[in-house]
Design an enzyme around this catalytic site. Structure first.
Site, PDB file in Angstrom:
ATOM      1  N   ASN A 209       0.845  -1.187   0.000  1.00 25.68           N
ATOM      2  CA  ASN A 209       0.000   0.000   0.000  1.00 25.68           C
ATOM      3  C   ASN A 209       0.884   1.241   0.000  1.00 25.68           C
ATOM      4  O   ASN A 209       2.099   1.137  -0.024  1.00 25.68           O
ATOM      5  CB  ASN A 209      -0.958  -0.019   1.202  1.00 25.68           C
ATOM      6  CG  ASN A 209      -0.211  -0.130   2.515  1.00 25.68           C
ATOM      7  OD1 ASN A 209       0.555   0.758   2.896  1.00 25.68           O
ATOM      8  ND2 ASN A 209      -0.428  -1.244   3.222  1.00 25.68           N
ATOM      9  N   ALA A 273       1.035   1.139  11.704  1.00 29.28           N
ATOM     10  CA  ALA A 273       1.376   0.493  10.433  1.00 29.28           C
ATOM     11  C   ALA A 273       0.136   0.121   9.631  1.00 29.28           C
ATOM     12  O   ALA A 273      -0.894  -0.277  10.187  1.00 29.28           O
ATOM     13  CB  ALA A 273       2.217  -0.759  10.690  1.00 29.28           C
ATOM     14  N   ASP A 277      -3.895  -6.957   4.591  1.00 30.07           N
ATOM     15  CA  ASP A 277      -4.892  -7.891   5.142  1.00 30.07           C
ATOM     16  C   ASP A 277      -4.643  -9.324   4.708  1.00 30.07           C
ATOM     17  O   ASP A 277      -5.041 -10.264   5.405  1.00 30.07           O
ATOM     18  CB  ASP A 277      -6.296  -7.466   4.711  1.00 30.07           C
ATOM     19  CG  ASP A 277      -6.716  -6.142   5.338  1.00 30.07           C
ATOM     20  OD1 ASP A 277      -6.446  -5.948   6.532  1.00 30.07           O
ATOM     21  OD2 ASP A 277      -7.304  -5.308   4.623  1.00 30.07           O
ATOM     22  N   ASP A 305      -4.329 -10.520  12.649  1.00 31.59           N
ATOM     23  CA  ASP A 305      -4.800  -9.196  13.044  1.00 31.59           C
ATOM     24  C   ASP A 305      -3.944  -8.754  14.229  1.00 31.59           C
ATOM     25  O   ASP A 305      -4.203  -9.119  15.381  1.00 31.59           O
ATOM     26  CB  ASP A 305      -6.277  -9.239  13.420  1.00 31.59           C
ATOM     27  CG  ASP A 305      -6.876  -7.856  13.585  1.00 31.59           C
ATOM     28  OD1 ASP A 305      -6.165  -6.958  14.082  1.00 31.59           O
ATOM     29  OD2 ASP A 305      -8.048  -7.664  13.220  1.00 31.59           O
ATOM     30  N   ILE A 306      -2.918  -7.974  13.963  1.00 27.62           N
ATOM     31  CA  ILE A 306      -1.942  -7.617  15.000  1.00 27.62           C
ATOM     32  C   ILE A 306      -2.588  -6.772  16.091  1.00 27.62           C
ATOM     33  O   ILE A 306      -2.366  -6.992  17.287  1.00 27.62           O
ATOM     34  CB  ILE A 306      -0.742  -6.893  14.368  1.00 27.62           C
ATOM     35  CG1 ILE A 306      -0.050  -7.808  13.347  1.00 27.62           C
ATOM     36  CG2 ILE A 306       0.247  -6.449  15.441  1.00 27.62           C
ATOM     37  CD1 ILE A 306       1.070  -7.140  12.573  1.00 27.62           C
ATOM     38  N   LYS A 338     -14.459  -0.169  14.354  1.00 29.65           N
ATOM     39  CA  LYS A 338     -13.148  -0.796  14.545  1.00 29.65           C
ATOM     40  C   LYS A 338     -12.757  -0.808  16.022  1.00 29.65           C
ATOM     41  O   LYS A 338     -12.164  -1.771  16.513  1.00 29.65           O
ATOM     42  CB  LYS A 338     -12.096  -0.044  13.726  1.00 29.65           C
ATOM     43  CG  LYS A 338     -10.729  -0.706  13.723  1.00 29.65           C
ATOM     44  CD  LYS A 338      -9.797  -0.034  12.712  1.00 29.65           C
ATOM     45  CE  LYS A 338      -8.468  -0.777  12.623  1.00 29.65           C
ATOM     46  NZ  LYS A 338      -7.572  -0.213  11.587  1.00 29.65           N
TER      47      LYS A 338
END
Length: 396
Positions: A209, A273, A277, A305-306, A338
């Site tokens: 990204n 960061a 995904d 999923d950190i 979220k």
């Protein structure tokens, strides 16, 4: 830094004027500063200025009979707790690396066994020249701490790495070198992630990204200035490591997850960061374009999923877990969702539909269980300072 003795060598560059502010900040923290000016430095700032700011005699020549009789360059070089070179010009770095002693500054540097910290400042081409890179590598191998310059516009009109870091950042590096870091976050450990992750699909291509890492690096720098011990887990970026920050470089989301786990425990975690995904099972050879033009099929696997894993950590959850939500639409609704979904304490929401990614400005919203704060548009550095101030309030 109370009572610490700093010998400040001022090199002959336009950034010499910033050494005046450095003296003020060091003295504010209780340090005793004594100055040595190279001949070039005296063309930019007068010795009297440094004498007034430091309230100490200023030394400019190896051939001053009075100075040599009363102090001497050997004694001058060894009575300091740390020698700081600011600005360290390309010429001064080159003479240091070669062991040349042809003026007061280089003579006392060759005669000292005191720790040395250099803050470079020069034209971008000079900083990137192979000769300068060799000299910096040699100095670091010799035990000199050479901090990375900032990137930005220069007095010569060019743009790039080579600007002298802000005096506050140099003070943080000095405090770290002296082992005397103080501040409202002293004794705290902050874990920060920044940048993108690169997920290889073959030896030459990857999924990624546009994250530049600038916001995460700014937060790491602000936390270090506040006295925290900072671990920065960074994806692939071209930014210099902020002074006083321990940087761990990773490439993929799996590597970042492992590095985050290894950095625990932490008092607070700021997950800035932009983690991919999904990842693919990377092909061993470059994927070729089929003759019929049919796009190759990639089998994607979800990455860990950190943020959620850290927020729900069974044994070493940080006291404060902060996530970032980069959205292009429905910013606040997505950020609130979220916050609940990830189990974080705060979500910092930013609209990335424009040129925020890679830019110097941002518009953040702090989303917590208590509500939403609109921080208005500001520089990323200013946003980092504000966030670290809020973290400090929370932890205290």
């Amino acid at each position: 830094m109370n009572g610490k003795r700093i010998l400040l060598i001022v090199g002959g560059g336009i950034a010499a004027y910033k050494a005046c502010e450095l003296i003020r900040l060091l003295r504010k923290q209780g340090a005793v500063v004594r100055c040595v000016l190279t001949e070039g430095a005296t063309h930019f700032v007068q010795p009297m200025t440094f004498a007034a700011l430091s309230e100490q005699p200023v030394h400019t020549s190896l051939w001053d009979l009075k100075d040599e009789a009363e102090m001497g360059h050997i004694r001058l070089s060894r009575e300091a707790d740390l020698i700081v070179i600011c600005p360290a010009t390309a010429d001064l770095l080159a003479r240091m690396a070669a062991g040349i002693a042809d003026d007061l500054a280089t003579t006392l540097l060759l005669a000292t066994d005191t720790a040395v910290l250099a803050a470079p400042a020069m034209n971008v081409r000079m900083w990137q020249h192979p000769a300068t890179r060799r000299n910096v590598a040699q100095l670091r191998a010799d035990g000199v701490t050479v901090i990375e310059p900032d990137e930005g516009p220069m007095a010569c009109g060019e743009y790039g790495p080579g600007r002298l870091p802000d005096p506050e950042a140099i003070v943080a590096a000095i405090a770290a070198a002296l082992g005397s870091t103080r501040g409202p976050l002293a004794g705290r450990h902050l874990l920060i992630t920044a940048g993108p992750t690169h997920e290889p699909i073959d030896p030459v291509r990857y999924i990624a990204n546009r994250s530049s890492g600038r916001q995460g690096y700014a937060i790491a720098a602000a936390a270090a200035r506040a006295g925290a011990r900072v671990t920065l887990v960074s994806g692939p970026v071209t930014l210099p490591t902020p002074p006083g920050v321990t940087r761990v470089d990773v490439e993929t989301a799996l590597e970042m997850a492992a590095a985050v786990e290894a950095a625990l425990p932490a008092d607070a975690a700021v997950m800035v960061a932009a983690v991919a995904d999904w990842h693919a099972e990377a092909a061993a050879a470059k994927i070729k374009k089929p003759a019929d033009g049919t796009p190759p099929a990639l089998s994607l696997v979800e990455n860990p999923d950190i943020l959620a894993g850290l927020a729900r950590h069974a044994t070493r959850r940080p006291r404060l877990v902060i996530g970032f939500a980069a959205e292009t639409d429905d910013l606040l609704a997505n950020a609130q969702a979220k916050l609940t979904r990830k189990g974080a304490d705060w979500i910092v929401a930013n609209d990335v539909s424009g040129d925020v990614m890679g830019g110097a400005d941002t518009h953040l919203h702090l989303v917590t269980a208590a509500g939403i704060e609109d921080w208005q548009p500001m520089r990323k550095d200013d946003a980092a300072t504000r966030l670290v101030a809020r973290i400090t309030e929370s932890l205290s």
